[in-house]
Design an enzyme around this catalytic site. Structure first.
Site, PDB file in Angstrom:
ATOM      1  N   CYS A   5      43.962 -11.075 -63.361  1.00  0.00           N
ATOM      2  CA  CYS A   5      45.184 -11.133 -64.187  1.00  0.00           C
ATOM      3  C   CYS A   5      46.368 -10.524 -63.432  1.00  0.00           C
ATOM      4  O   CYS A   5      46.338  -9.341 -63.060  1.00  0.00           O
ATOM      5  CB  CYS A   5      44.951 -10.395 -65.503  1.00  0.00           C
ATOM      6  SG  CYS A   5      46.450 -10.211 -66.489  1.00  0.00           S
ATOM      7  N   HIS A  47      44.287  -5.161 -71.297  1.00  0.00           N
ATOM      8  CA  HIS A  47      44.257  -6.620 -71.208  1.00  0.00           C
ATOM      9  C   HIS A  47      43.819  -7.223 -72.538  1.00  0.00           C
ATOM     10  O   HIS A  47      42.660  -7.103 -72.936  1.00  0.00           O
ATOM     11  CB  HIS A  47      43.321  -7.096 -70.092  1.00  0.00           C
ATOM     12  CG  HIS A  47      43.350  -8.590 -69.933  1.00  0.00           C
ATOM     13  ND1 HIS A  47      44.315  -9.247 -69.191  1.00  0.00           N
ATOM     14  CD2 HIS A  47      42.570  -9.557 -70.472  1.00  0.00           C
ATOM     15  CE1 HIS A  47      44.113 -10.549 -69.268  1.00  0.00           C
ATOM     16  NE2 HIS A  47      43.064 -10.769 -70.041  1.00  0.00           N
ATOM     17  N   HIS A  99      52.161 -10.773 -73.944  1.00  0.00           N
ATOM     18  CA  HIS A  99      53.465 -10.193 -73.602  1.00  0.00           C
ATOM     19  C   HIS A  99      54.518 -10.762 -74.538  1.00  0.00           C
ATOM     20  O   HIS A  99      54.364 -11.869 -75.068  1.00  0.00           O
ATOM     21  CB  HIS A  99      53.832 -10.473 -72.142  1.00  0.00           C
ATOM     22  CG  HIS A  99      53.811 -11.925 -71.773  1.00  0.00           C
ATOM     23  ND1 HIS A  99      52.644 -12.601 -71.486  1.00  0.00           N
ATOM     24  CD2 HIS A  99      54.799 -12.842 -71.662  1.00  0.00           C
ATOM     25  CE1 HIS A  99      52.921 -13.862 -71.204  1.00  0.00           C
ATOM     26  NE2 HIS A  99      54.220 -14.036 -71.317  1.00  0.00           N
TER      27      HIS A  99
HETATM   28  P1  DGP Z   1      54.848 -17.074 -70.495  1.00  0.00           P
HETATM   29  O1  DGP Z   1      55.248 -18.429 -69.989  1.00  0.00           O
HETATM   30  O2  DGP Z   1      55.266 -16.805 -71.923  1.00  0.00           O
HETATM   31  O3  DGP Z   1      53.390 -16.795 -70.251  1.00  0.00           O
HETATM   32  O4  DGP Z   1      55.696 -16.050 -69.637  1.00  0.00           O
HETATM   33  C1  DGP Z   1      55.303 -15.596 -68.394  1.00  0.00           C
HETATM   34  C2  DGP Z   1      56.500 -14.975 -67.755  1.00  0.00           C
HETATM   35  O5  DGP Z   1      56.050 -14.142 -66.701  1.00  0.00           O
HETATM   36  C3  DGP Z   1      57.484 -15.981 -67.111  1.00  0.00           C
HETATM   37  O6  DGP Z   1      58.756 -15.824 -67.745  1.00  0.00           O
HETATM   38  C4  DGP Z   1      57.573 -15.574 -65.664  1.00  0.00           C
HETATM   39  C5  DGP Z   1      56.979 -14.195 -65.648  1.00  0.00           C
HETATM   40  N1  DGP Z   1      56.229 -13.852 -64.460  1.00  0.00           N
HETATM   41  C6  DGP Z   1      55.206 -14.548 -63.902  1.00  0.00           C
HETATM   42  N2  DGP Z   1      54.740 -13.926 -62.820  1.00  0.00           N
HETATM   43  C7  DGP Z   1      55.467 -12.785 -62.700  1.00  0.00           C
HETATM   44  C8  DGP Z   1      55.439 -11.713 -61.764  1.00  0.00           C
HETATM   45  O7  DGP Z   1      54.651 -11.654 -60.827  1.00  0.00           O
HETATM   46  N3  DGP Z   1      56.349 -10.712 -61.957  1.00  0.00           N
HETATM   47  C9  DGP Z   1      57.242 -10.735 -62.990  1.00  0.00           C
HETATM   48  N4  DGP Z   1      58.090  -9.701 -63.086  1.00  0.00           N
HETATM   49  N5  DGP Z   1      57.285 -11.731 -63.890  1.00  0.00           N
HETATM   50  C10 DGP Z   1      56.406 -12.739 -63.736  1.00  0.00           C
END
Ligand code: DGP
Length: 115
Positions: A5, A47, A99
């Site tokens: 994850c 988690h 989240h």
């Molecule tokens: P969702 O599509 O609701 O599962 O949102 C996932 C969000 O997580 C998306 O807006 C981009 C963000 N995201 C994905 N990978 C990373 C990462 O490695 N770091 C950060 N800060 N955000 C991430």
């Protein structure tokens, strides 16, 4: 911790992120692909895949996630914010660790969505 994850790795500081604030049970980071002037992700440190997977004894934990959103909004004097959780792939969830998207600084209802 779920070893595959990405958010568990961020929580464990194995992957860097911009931390906005944390409390005992929750972490807020800046979204890597911001969709609003202010776009944070607020997640439980434990988690849990999504709200589908939330058990009754997680209620306090999820309350602390929402409390962290409140604390950030109050401390940064944000006038209003949206808190959105995508649950399941068909609802747009791409990272399978619960989240909430904390969105502020733009009106998310300007493009047709009405709630
Ligand atoms: P969702 O599509 O609701 O599962 O949102 C996932 C969000 O997580 C998306 O807006 C981009 C963000 N995201 C994905 N990978 C990373 C990462 O490695 N770091 C950060 N800060 N955000 C991430």
């Amino acid at each position: 911790m779920e070893s595959s994850c990405i958010f568990c790795k961020i929580i464990a500081k194995e992957i860097p992120s911009t931390i906005i604030k944390e409390n005992q049970s929750a972490l807020a980071i800046r979204d890597i692909h911001p969709k609003a002037p202010t776009h944070y992700l607020i997640m439980p440190k434990m988690h849990i895949q999504s709200i589908f997977h939330m058990q009754d004894d997680h209620q306090m934990l999820v309350g602390q996630v929402i409390s962290l959103a409140r604390d950030i909004a109050i401390e940064t004097e944000i006038a209003g914010f949206n808190l959105i959780a995508n649950n399941g792939v068909s609802a747009g969830q791409s990272v399978m660790h619960m989240h909430f998207h904390f969105l502020a600084g733009a009106n998310i209802y300007e493009h047709g969505l009405q709630l």
